[in-house]
Design an enzyme around this catalytic site. Structure first.
Site, mmCIF file in Angstrom:
data_model
loop_
_atom_site.group_PDB
_atom_site.id
_atom_site.type_symbol
_atom_site.label_atom_id
_atom_site.label_comp_id
_atom_site.label_asym_id
_atom_site.label_seq_id
_atom_site.Cartn_x
_atom_site.Cartn_y
_atom_site.Cartn_z
ATOM 1 N N ARG A 108 27.668 36.445 14.511
ATOM 2 C CA ARG A 108 28.855 35.732 14.587
ATOM 3 C C ARG A 108 28.899 34.616 13.560
ATOM 4 N NH1 ARG A 108 30.620 31.752 18.332
ATOM 5 N NH2 ARG A 108 32.811 31.515 18.215
ATOM 6 N N ASN A 146 24.492 35.387 18.450
ATOM 7 C CA ASN A 146 25.523 34.445 18.116
ATOM 8 C C ASN A 146 25.053 32.897 18.429
ATOM 9 O OD1 ASN A 146 27.662 32.708 18.746
ATOM 10 N ND2 ASN A 146 28.620 34.131 20.375
ATOM 11 N N GLU A 186 32.529 39.302 23.026
ATOM 12 C CA GLU A 186 32.138 39.301 21.724
ATOM 13 C C GLU A 186 31.199 40.014 21.244
ATOM 14 O OE1 GLU A 186 32.706 35.355 22.817
ATOM 15 O OE2 GLU A 186 34.172 34.868 20.716
ATOM 16 N N ARG A 189 37.190 19.542 23.678
ATOM 17 C CA ARG A 189 38.087 19.124 22.376
ATOM 18 C C ARG A 189 39.488 18.815 22.588
ATOM 19 N NH1 ARG A 189 36.434 24.906 19.792
ATOM 20 N NH2 ARG A 189 34.820 25.020 21.147
ATOM 21 N N HIS A 204 38.426 32.754 17.472
ATOM 22 C CA HIS A 204 38.331 33.503 18.442
ATOM 23 C C HIS A 204 38.810 34.802 18.063
ATOM 24 C CE1 HIS A 204 38.763 30.032 21.439
ATOM 25 N NE2 HIS A 204 37.353 30.139 21.275
#
Ligand code: AMP
Length: 396
Positions: free
Chosen positions: A96, A14, A382, A244, A184
């Protein structure tokens, strides 16, 4: 040395702008996956730092060196991982990729043609996709025999109905890819699969999953599939995040550029790296720090974070037509009982009733027995989701 009943190993990567997270999974003959190594290669001001943990979370290696430069670091990482395989056969590497655009809706095996196509997606997520693709290209070049699979963070949201994906812009922009995608996805897919195991009835109903980490979003699920989500064209939209901004009136952007004189690059840096909890508090992007600090600005930042979650919960519950389950996941969702409590306290009108002792103890189910909505904490993974996709995608 390969253990009894194992057929090989799957490596997951990732890759972000300043780190590559990895995991190695054993695949048993019955297909069961077990994380055997997890770790990270991180670049900071001082150089590279490489850490590996074992199956029980024990620290096995923690090394730092001054060298920088992506190719050298990746080569170092791959050489170390060859060693960490301990003779296991490598069945494939899963990656990913943040954005799959409209055309990439399921995991795919990497080919030179696919890599070219994905390169053109970089303009949809310029801060992420080039970093995601760099190790794939490097491995294809230096280890061409290894099977690589890409898993898109947007793919899980392919089930969103068109009405949830559209911006109210002239339709030609939609044809050019300007629409809501959602992100996500690997986290939501993992959480949805876990929920199907631990609470099949709730999984079959109307559920909101809240991925609350440094990046944060929420997803409305019906029957385990994404119906709507708070992130849109990019991973900037929706909730307040570490750095963010989340949802912002596009008119504010125009104002910033026209009247405050911000360039495109400055605006991008503002929205991605100087906003969110960090911008609101002026202290930190880290929820743990903000919860400990006494300054009013820290508390105000947390208040806005919670407010937006409560607001989006109302919106998603309306889209779902009611609510049967609410799942907290990721760094804040899994580890901050105070935040969970503050959110749940404002969702009583939806039928949420928290069990404060279960919440404080970090139990799997944190709602009271008489709560209409089952509230759970499900730790996301993940990496495991990527490994499942590598295992399940038929070899081409
Ligand atoms: P993630 O991006 O999923 O790794 O989540 C990172 C976020 O989780 C950061 O804001 C951390 O401060 C937050 N976090 C991790 N542990 C805790 C904790 N025990 N209490 C509050 N926030 C936490």
């Amino acid at each position: 040395m390969s253990g009894a009943g194992e057929t090989g190993a799957i490596l997951t990567l990732n890759a972000g702008s300043s780190s590559i997270k990895f995991a190695i999974f054993d695949v048993a003959t019955d297909g069961a996956l077990r994380a055997w190594r997890r770790g990270e290669l991180r670049e900071d001001g001082a150089g590279q730092r490489f850490r590996v943990k074992g199956a029980d979370g024990e620290l096995l290696a923690d090394e730092a060196w001054a060298q920088s430069g992506f190719e050298a670091s990746l080569e170092h990482l791959l050489a170390r991982l060859d060693g960490e395989l301990h003779g296991r056969h490598l069945a494939g590497i899963g990656h990913r990729v943040v954005h799959g655009g409209a055309g990439h809706r399921t995991p795919e095996e990497v080919t030179p043609e696919l890599l070219d196509l994905l390169g053109s997606l970089a303009e949809l997520a310029p801060l992420h996709v080039p970093h995601n693709l760099a190790p794939i290209r490097e491995i294809a070049r230096t280890r061409p025999g290894i099977r690589q699979v890409v898993c898109f963070d947007t793919a899980f949201h392919r089930t969103m109905p068109a009405v949830a994906t559209r911006f109210a812009l002239p339709r030609e922009f939609e044809r050019r890819g300007i629409r809501r995608y959602g992100f996500h996805g690997l986290s939501y897919e993992y959480v949805s699969r876990r929920l199907a195991v631990v609470s099949p009835q709730v999984h079959g109903g109307r559920v909101i999953a809240a991925h609350l980490g440094n990046g944060a979003s929420m997803c409305g699920l019906r029957g385990g599939e994404s119906l709507d989500t708070t992130m849109g064209f990019t991973a900037l939209d929706g909730l307040v995040m570490g750095t963010r901004c989340g949802a912002l009136d596009p008119g504010a952007l125009l104002h910033l550029m026209r009247w405050e004189g911000l360039s495109i690059d400055e605006t991008e840096r503002l929205l991605y790296t100087r906003a969110g909890l960090l911008g609101l508090s002026g202290i930190s992007n880290d929820m743990r720090v903000l919860l400990e600090r006494a300054e009013p600005a820290a508390a105000e930042a947390v208040e806005v974070f919670v407010h937006r979650i409560v607001r989006e919960t109302g919106a998603l519950a309306s889209v779902l037509g009611g609510l049967d389950g609410f799942v907290f996941t990721a760094g804040i969702g899994e580890n901050a009982p105070e935040i969970r409590e503050r959110i749940c306290a404002r969702l009583g009108w939806l039928g949420v009733r928290l069990d404060p002792a279960a919440n404080a103890a970090g139990a799997q189910v944190i709602s009271a027995a008489d709560s209409v909505v089952e509230v759970r904490v499900i730790p996301t993974d993940e990496e495991a989701m990527i490994a499942e996709h590598v295992r399940d995608l038929p070899a081409s």
